[in-house]
Design a protein around this motif. Structure first.
Motif, PDB file in Angstrom:
ATOM      1  N   LYS A  90       0.828  -1.210   0.000  1.00  0.00           N
ATOM      2  CA  LYS A  90       0.000   0.000   0.000  1.00  0.00           C
ATOM      3  C   LYS A  90       0.859   1.255   0.000  1.00  0.00           C
ATOM      4  N   SER A  91       0.351   2.306  -0.668  1.00  0.00           N
ATOM      5  CA  SER A  91       1.105   3.550  -0.780  1.00  0.00           C
ATOM      6  C   SER A  91       1.390   4.155   0.592  1.00  0.00           C
ATOM      7  N   ASP A  92       0.417   4.072   1.506  1.00  0.00           N
ATOM      8  CA  ASP A  92       0.620   4.689   2.813  1.00  0.00           C
ATOM      9  C   ASP A  92       1.832   4.114   3.531  1.00  0.00           C
ATOM     10  N   GLU A  93       2.044   2.792   3.350  1.00  0.00           N
ATOM     11  CA  GLU A  93       3.191   2.183   4.013  1.00  0.00           C
ATOM     12  C   GLU A  93       4.504   2.563   3.331  1.00  0.00           C
ATOM     13  N   VAL A  94       4.444   2.801   2.011  1.00  0.00           N
ATOM     14  CA  VAL A  94       5.645   3.275   1.321  1.00  0.00           C
ATOM     15  C   VAL A  94       6.034   4.632   1.896  1.00  0.00           C
ATOM     16  N   VAL A  95       5.032   5.508   2.054  1.00  0.00           N
ATOM     17  CA  VAL A  95       5.300   6.847   2.569  1.00  0.00           C
ATOM     18  C   VAL A  95       5.900   6.757   3.970  1.00  0.00           C
ATOM     19  N   GLN A  96       5.281   5.919   4.821  1.00  0.00           N
ATOM     20  CA  GLN A  96       5.783   5.770   6.202  1.00  0.00           C
ATOM     21  C   GLN A  96       7.213   5.269   6.224  1.00  0.00           C
ATOM     22  N   ALA A  97       7.488   4.256   5.398  1.00  0.00           N
ATOM     23  CA  ALA A  97       8.819   3.653   5.404  1.00  0.00           C
ATOM     24  C   ALA A  97       9.849   4.664   4.906  1.00  0.00           C
ATOM     25  N   TYR A  98       9.493   5.413   3.867  1.00  0.00           N
ATOM     26  CA  TYR A  98      10.417   6.419   3.344  1.00  0.00           C
ATOM     27  C   TYR A  98      10.631   7.501   4.392  1.00  0.00           C
ATOM     28  N   ASP A  99       9.552   7.894   5.037  1.00  0.00           N
ATOM     29  CA  ASP A  99       9.617   8.953   6.036  1.00  0.00           C
ATOM     30  C   ASP A  99      10.465   8.534   7.231  1.00  0.00           C
ATOM     31  N   SER A 100      10.428   7.228   7.561  1.00  0.00           N
ATOM     32  CA  SER A 100      11.170   6.769   8.734  1.00  0.00           C
ATOM     33  C   SER A 100      12.633   6.506   8.397  1.00  0.00           C
ATOM     34  N   GLY A 101      13.029   6.716   7.143  1.00  0.00           N
ATOM     35  CA  GLY A 101      14.445   6.568   6.801  1.00  0.00           C
ATOM     36  C   GLY A 101      14.828   5.194   6.303  1.00  0.00           C
ATOM     37  N   ARG A 102      13.849   4.309   6.086  1.00  0.00           N
ATOM     38  CA  ARG A 102      14.186   2.988   5.577  1.00  0.00           C
ATOM     39  C   ARG A 102      14.833   3.095   4.193  1.00  0.00           C
ATOM     40  N   CYS A 103      14.406   4.107   3.420  1.00  0.00           N
ATOM     41  CA  CYS A 103      14.911   4.243   2.058  1.00  0.00           C
ATOM     42  C   CYS A 103      15.517   5.622   1.834  1.00  0.00           C
ATOM     43  N   ASP A 104      16.438   5.674   0.875  1.00  0.00           N
ATOM     44  CA  ASP A 104      16.995   6.961   0.460  1.00  0.00           C
ATOM     45  C   ASP A 104      16.097   7.615  -0.571  1.00  0.00           C
ATOM     46  N   VAL A 105      15.409   6.769  -1.347  1.00  0.00           N
ATOM     47  CA  VAL A 105      14.676   7.264  -2.507  1.00  0.00           C
ATOM     48  C   VAL A 105      13.248   6.739  -2.470  1.00  0.00           C
ATOM     49  N   TYR A 106      12.307   7.583  -2.889  1.00  0.00           N
ATOM     50  CA  TYR A 106      10.937   7.133  -3.086  1.00  0.00           C
ATOM     51  C   TYR A 106      10.649   7.318  -4.562  1.00  0.00           C
ATOM     52  N   THR A 107      10.229   6.251  -5.239  1.00  0.00           N
ATOM     53  CA  THR A 107       9.946   6.397  -6.651  1.00  0.00           C
ATOM     54  C   THR A 107       8.534   5.956  -6.990  1.00  0.00           C
ATOM     55  N   THR A 108       7.887   6.746  -7.819  1.00  0.00           N
ATOM     56  CA  THR A 108       6.602   6.392  -8.422  1.00  0.00           C
ATOM     57  C   THR A 108       6.380   7.403  -9.543  1.00  0.00           C
ATOM     58  N   ASP A 109       5.179   7.441 -10.106  1.00  0.00           N
ATOM     59  CA  ASP A 109       4.921   8.439 -11.136  1.00  0.00           C
ATOM     60  C   ASP A 109       5.132   9.837 -10.546  1.00  0.00           C
ATOM     61  N   ALA A 110       5.666  10.744 -11.354  1.00  0.00           N
ATOM     62  CA  ALA A 110       6.006  12.073 -10.835  1.00  0.00           C
ATOM     63  C   ALA A 110       4.806  12.739 -10.169  1.00  0.00           C
ATOM     64  N   SER A 111       3.618  12.592 -10.767  1.00  0.00           N
ATOM     65  CA  SER A 111       2.422  13.191 -10.166  1.00  0.00           C
ATOM     66  C   SER A 111       2.195  12.613  -8.779  1.00  0.00           C
ATOM     67  N   GLY A 112       2.424  11.300  -8.647  1.00  0.00           N
ATOM     68  CA  GLY A 112       2.256  10.629  -7.367  1.00  0.00           C
ATOM     69  C   GLY A 112       3.252  11.147  -6.332  1.00  0.00           C
ATOM     70  N   LEU A 113       4.484  11.440  -6.772  1.00  0.00           N
ATOM     71  CA  LEU A 113       5.489  11.949  -5.841  1.00  0.00           C
ATOM     72  C   LEU A 113       5.038  13.281  -5.254  1.00  0.00           C
ATOM     73  N   TYR A 114       4.538  14.166  -6.133  1.00  0.00           N
ATOM     74  CA  TYR A 114       4.069  15.460  -5.629  1.00  0.00           C
ATOM     75  C   TYR A 114       2.919  15.259  -4.654  1.00  0.00           C
ATOM     76  N   ALA A 115       2.046  14.296  -4.960  1.00  0.00           N
ATOM     77  CA  ALA A 115       0.879  14.043  -4.105  1.00  0.00           C
ATOM     78  C   ALA A 115       1.304  13.444  -2.768  1.00  0.00           C
ATOM     79  N   GLN A 116       2.179  12.438  -2.816  1.00  0.00           N
ATOM     80  CA  GLN A 116       2.564  11.760  -1.570  1.00  0.00           C
ATOM     81  C   GLN A 116       3.461  12.632  -0.710  1.00  0.00           C
ATOM     82  N   ARG A 117       4.172  13.562  -1.336  1.00  0.00           N
ATOM     83  CA  ARG A 117       5.053  14.428  -0.561  1.00  0.00           C
ATOM     84  C   ARG A 117       4.254  15.200   0.493  1.00  0.00           C
TER      85      ARG A 117
END
Lengths: 338, 396
Positions: free
Chosen positions: A177-204
């Motif tokens: 799920k997208s929400d868990e991607v956001v949480q994991a990225y936010d918690s520092g699990r990843c250096d990079v978050y990738t998806t469609d550019a529109s999605g990046l602006y939205a999830q940011r």
């Protein structure tokens, strides 16, 4: 043979549901009184529920436009939130009538899944988001990075292609799920978050400190997003296709939500055809002749829908870019109504 | 005369064949079988016809196609150019890895807590009680999220890793440690280890037989330990020290090299084993309480101290009560491991989901999922039933 039969038997329930839903979708929709749309589980700007459970977004407006074209009432639509994994099965099995869910048009999906893409309602491309603190300015500096994304999307494949082509090692962490991607990225699990550019602006917008993050300039893929319908029902395919085209044509002809009633007195024959004052274009697709008038009245033309949901004045702040009309430097183009 | 009368009374009453209970029962069973066959055939042919009409591709041919996506943890060689079948194998092995380690850890923790609940030490008993009541009453998915998201946030980034002895590093990308690289000639070490294990088993069997026959004891444990450590060490030096150690090094964003345990794996194993252990603890407690107190008293009367009493008298009898419900817990743990998909651990469900989405072969993938989990469960179950039979009371 047994090996082939086993999964088929398991899918029996699915198969039976299909029988019930196939055939004239437009008749079924008219009979039940609403359009059932498959949308995302919450992607701001595209399909996102508010605290009262009302859906809004670019994809949701497409669904409302279809409801208005068919019933003259944009609220005659119901929404089914679907994960990336569930979306095609839900459409195939007849659980939903149309799938406007930021879905990338690819050849496999168009040919082997028994589905048809209606057109493109957003030209997108895959991008990367990183923390500003990393000091990275190009995706080519991401060698060895940990990358968070969603499972079961074209993004996973594009990342693999891009890093392989540039001979960079990487580590992919793929969530359901997208929400868990956001949480994991936010918690520092990843250096990079990738998806469609529109999605990046939205999830940011969902991150703790949106301003600490930036989207890198590279766009590594073509992601034409568009609504999908089942293959084999040309009438319903036409309704969906021309709903989208009517929105784009309306923008081109300068017909807006506000001036649509005044435009009825326009002398431009193209406007007259669009609004059903000349010819019987609506009847040709099984609707009333004021179908386009109703949908413009309900959601506005494509440009308005874009500006209201993802445009520069919204929190997403996305400029038209490729999605501008062909006559204004973009590639958004619709066949004429005549 | 009497015999004749008896035989005539024994003959079935002459009547319509429709009233014959045997004929009827055969008839009804045939009807049931026929209904099941027709229903099954109808479902299969209906599905196939629908798939064909909707022009959805079916069959298992897609397994040969290139997968094209990366997987974070692979036990066998896998790259983006491997095929879907290989990707599913990677997922299956990841599931089995979590299941095996989870079962082992859950059993150990469960036995310790279960025995702890019966401890005469008030604090230990209450702590064990709290453990069971808290952990078995919180949904597993929440516990997985807790270990993954809550613990992950508390762990530093790679550049600020917690370091032990300059060789073990803990950060929010996982736990990194040194990895042994086996060079040429390491086969000898493996063979030595196998020989040592086989030797220990033979020694143990011999020691037990001799004790049963003569009453003389031979402590096979220490000799076995010596063999299992000693033989490979001898082989290591004899084959010219072919094993080297690779240490993880921080390069760019992440550590490179060495052995990596991903946070997803650690969180999943912790959550699964700690959750399941709370159930196993209760099973162990029930098993021990099921052994009559007279057994303990009898053991005491024979002069056994509390430790050996538990180990030699109580636990072996308790095992008969413990094993059947324990099997259920093992099966639960294996099946619960499919929650991995929530935290990006690439198990069979997660990888299969990706394959499903890319190929659209929903029926085939779901078929594979069900087949695999059914097989894993049946194998576990068969093994535990065999073990149960071995532990069953043997009347002498």
């Amino acid at each position: 043979m047994t090996i082939k039969l086993l999964p088929l038997a398991l899918g029996a329930a699915l198969g039976m549901a299909v029988t019930a839903a196939s055939g004239a979708t437009l008749d079924d929709v008219k009979a039940k009184g609403f359009v059932q749309c498959g949308v995302s589980q919450g992607l701001p700007g595209f399909s996102n529920p508010d605290s009262a459970g009302n859906w809004s977004g670019l994809d949701v407006d497409f669904c409302k436009a279809m409801a208005a074209a068919i019933f003259g009432d944009p609220s005659a639509a119901k929404y089914t939130p679907l994960s990336a994994k569930e979306r095609f099965t839900a459409l195939q099995s007849g659980e939903i009538d149309v799938l406007p869910r930021n879905t990338t048009w690819t050849m496999t999906r168009d040919t082997t899944l028994g589905l048809n893409f209606v057109g493109v309602n957003y030209y997108d491309g895959q991008g990367f988001m990183v923390r500003k603190a990393l000091g990275v300015s190009s995706a080519l500096e991401l060698s060895g990075a940990s990358i968070c994304t969603n499972t079961g999307t074209t993004t996973e494949l594009n990342v693999a292609d891009y890093f392989r082509a540039n001979n960079m090692p990487y580590e992919i962490v793929a969530f359901e799920k997208s929400d868990e991607v956001v949480q994991a990225y936010d918690s520092g699990r990843c250096d990079v978050y990738t998806t469609d550019a529109s999605g990046l602006y939205a999830q940011r917008l969902k991150l703790t400190n949106p301003d600490d993050h930036m989207v890198l300039p590279e766009i590594i893929s073509k992601e034409p997003l568009g609504p999908v319908v089942r293959q084999g029902d040309d009438q319903w395919f036409n309704v969906a296709k021309w709903t989208l085209f009517a929105m784009i044509n309306a923008e081109e002809l300068g017909v807006t939500k506000a001036n649509v009633e005044d435009m009825k007195s326009s002398d431009n024959p193209a406007v007259k055809r669009l609004l059903g004052l000349e010819g019987s274009y609506g009847e040709a697709i099984g609707l009333s002749n004021d179908w386009a008038l109703n949908l413009i009245k309900a959601v506005g033309n494509y440009g308005e829908v874009f500006d209201n949901n993802v445009g520069p004045d919204t929190p997403l702040g996305i400029s038209r870019g490729l999605n501008a009309l062909w006559s204004k430097g973009g590639i958004m183009y619709a066949p004429p109504i005549r | 005369m009497a015999v004749q009368e008896h035989s005539s009374a024994d003959e079935p009453p002459r009547g319509s064949i429709l009233n014959d209970p045997r004929v009827r029962s055969v008839f009804y069973q045939l009807v049931v079988v026929a209904i099941i066959v027709i229903l099954g055939w109808e479902i299969v042919s209906n599905t196939m016809a629908n798939l064909k009409r909707q022009e959805i591709a079916s069959g298992f041919g897609f397994l040969e196609n290139t997968a094209g996506f990366g997987i974070i943890q692979t036990l066998v060689h896998y790259t983006e150019t491997s095929n879907y079948g290989r990707a599913l194998l990677v997922g299956l092995l990841n599931t089995m890895l979590v299941a095996v380690i989870g079962v082992a850890m859950a059993t150990i923790i469960g036995f310790i807590v279960g025995v702890g609940r019966l401890s005469s030490n008030w604090i230990i008993a209450k702590l064990a009680y709290l453990y069971v009541e808290i952990l078995r009453n919180i949904p597993l998915l929440l516990q997985i999220f807790f270990w993954y998201f809550a613990v992950l946030r508390a762990v530093p980034s790679p550049r600020n890793s917690v370091t032990f002895l300059d060789s073990i590093f803990i950060n929010n990308r996982g736990i990194y440690g040194p990895k042994a690289l086996f060079g040429e000639g390491s086969v000898a070490i493996g063979i030595a280890l196998l020989l040592a294990v086989a030797g220990s088993i033979v020694l143990h069997v011999w020691a037990r037989k001799r004790q049963e026959a003569t009453g003389q004891r031979f402590r096979s444990g220490l000799s076995a330990l010596g063999m299992i450590i000693g033989l490979p060490v001898v082989a290591y030096f004899a084959s010219g020290m072919p094993v080297s150690v690779e240490y993880p090094v921080l390069r760019g964003f992440n550590f490179v090299g060495g052995l990596q345990l991903t946070p997803e794996f650690v969180a999943l194993v912790l959550a699964l084993s700690i959750y399941t252990a709370s159930f196993i603890a209760e099973i162990v407690r029930a098993g021990i309480l099921a052994v009559s107190h007279g057994q303990t008293e009898a053991a005491g009367a024979l002069g056994l101290r509390p430790g050996p009493t538990l180990r030699l008298v109580v636990i072996p009898q308790a095992m008969r009560v413990i094993i059947p419900p324990l099997t259920s817990q093992y099966l639960n743990l294996t099946k619960n491991s499919s929650l991995a998909v929530a935290i990006a651990y690439p198990d069979l469900v997660s990888v299969g989901g990706t394959v499903l989405n890319q190929t659209g072969q929903a029926i085939e993938i779901i078929g594979i999922w069900m087949f695999v989990y059914l097989s894993l469960s049946l194998i576990t179950s068969a093994f535990m039933n065999w073990y149960n039979q071995r532990m069953a009371l043997v009347e002498r």
